[in-house]
Design an enzyme around this catalytic site. Structure first.
Site, mmCIF file in Angstrom:
data_model
loop_
_atom_site.group_PDB
_atom_site.id
_atom_site.type_symbol
_atom_site.label_atom_id
_atom_site.label_comp_id
_atom_site.label_asym_id
_atom_site.label_seq_id
_atom_site.Cartn_x
_atom_site.Cartn_y
_atom_site.Cartn_z
ATOM 1 N N GLY A 1 95.657 37.072 45.636
ATOM 2 C CA GLY A 1 95.569 36.772 46.994
ATOM 3 C C GLY A 1 96.977 35.879 47.326
ATOM 4 N N ASP B 1 89.023 30.303 56.589
ATOM 5 C CA ASP B 1 89.477 31.858 56.051
ATOM 6 C C ASP B 1 88.185 32.557 55.613
ATOM 7 O OD1 ASP B 1 91.556 33.459 55.502
ATOM 8 O OD2 ASP B 1 91.936 32.809 53.521
#
Length: 313
Positions: free
Chosen positions: A12, A131
């Site tokens: 990520g 997020d």
């Protein structure tokens, strides 16, 4: 622990994740944070936030490593990986990974909602995630969803409902309007509600709300696409939505998602209300107004923090 980082599980914006094993044989996921992330705020955020949590729908932090510039977070292992590989029809992974049944997607949506409600109301210190997206929802062996990746999270006291922020946080396509501009309202737990709404719409629609391969016209703005299919009584292309019961579940998720992405934070439900809506009758749900925003600016869908100065006007 990781056998020299032998088995990579994923990556990520903040680091790569590897499979590991503790001395007692317990499997773990080890996220090694990138060294280039400034003063390590994301590392501190994650440890500070998730160490305060204990909920079936929030991933468990087992420990961390901190040696000089090297930082790693050790989590419980999630055998089924992230939600994203199960929902996007154009994903290469779906050639080998089957679609989840709509009932299972619905239960996952409720589980995520319960996890978010806990972060917003169940902790001694309120946690705003900032997020929420399919990539950050992990699935255990029974497909129980667990919210992960608290690198962008913010802590606030139980009495605080409004956050003061100098930077926008999150992933393009899931960021609430008020995070970009105060003209839309103040940043709060309702900003997570917006991200959750976009995510469950994606779960039903089987497509990303931001797709860099398509044109920038408002006709392909994701909520507009959703409204169009809703008005037509479509099942959104879900092959599994064959029965009337499955179509009702899809419609319920769509209506709840559309309420969650209302432009004004005050028009969005709390996560407690979201759970009530999902567990209640579809007939009791009204079709919400169409959000007034046009198609957002498209850029690579990566988690980031960035200056808001250029968009406040």
């Amino acid at each position: 622990m990781t056998d020299s980082f032998k088995d990579k599980l994923g990556q990520g914006g903040y680091g790569d994740v590897y499979e590991g094993k503790l001395l007692n044989g317990c499997r773990v996921a080890v996220k090694v944070l990138k060294e280039s992330k400034g003063n390590g705020e994301d590392f501190v955020n994650e440890v500070a936030s998730i160490s305060r949590t204990s909920h079936v729908n929030v991933v468990t932090l087992l420990g961390y490593c901190f040696e000089g510039k090297k930082k790693a977070l050790i989590y419980e292992f999630m055998p089924n990986g992230s939600l994203e590989k199960f929902i996007y029809k154009e994903s290469n992974l779906l050639t080998t990974t089957p679609y989840l049944e709509l009932e299972k997607l619905f239960q996952i949506a409720i589980g995520i909602a319960r996890g978010l409600e806990y972060l917003h109301r169940g902790c001694n210190t309120r946690i705003l995630h900032f997020d929420i997206k399919p990539h950050n929802i992990l699935l255990d062996e029974d497909f129980c969803p667990k919210i992960s990746d608290f690198g962008l999270s913010k802590l606030c006291t139980r009495k605080e409902s409004i956050m003061s922020m100098l930077e926008a946080r999150g992933t393009i396509g899931y960021i609430a309007p008020e995070v970009f501009s105060r003209n839309f309202g103040r940043v709060s737990a309702k900003s997570d509600v917006y991200s959750y709404g976009m995510m469950i719409l994606e779960m039903v629609g089987g497509r990303k709300n931001i797709d860099a391969r398509v044109s920038h016209t408002s006709e392909i703005y994701f909520p507009d696409w959703v409204y169009e299919h809703l008005e037509q009584g479509s099942n959104f292309g879900l092959l599994s939505a064959a029965t009337e019961e499955e179509k009702e579940l899809a419609r319920k998720m769509i209506l709840v998602g559309l309420w969650c992405i209302q432009t004004k934070p005050s028009d969005r439900p709390s996560m407690s209300k979201v759970i009530e809506m999902l567990e209640g009758s579809t007939e009791a749900l009204q079709i919400p107004p169409k959000p007034v925003l046009s198609s957002p600016v498209r850029s690579p869908p990566e988690s980031s923090t960035f200056s808001v100065v250029s968009v406040l006007d």
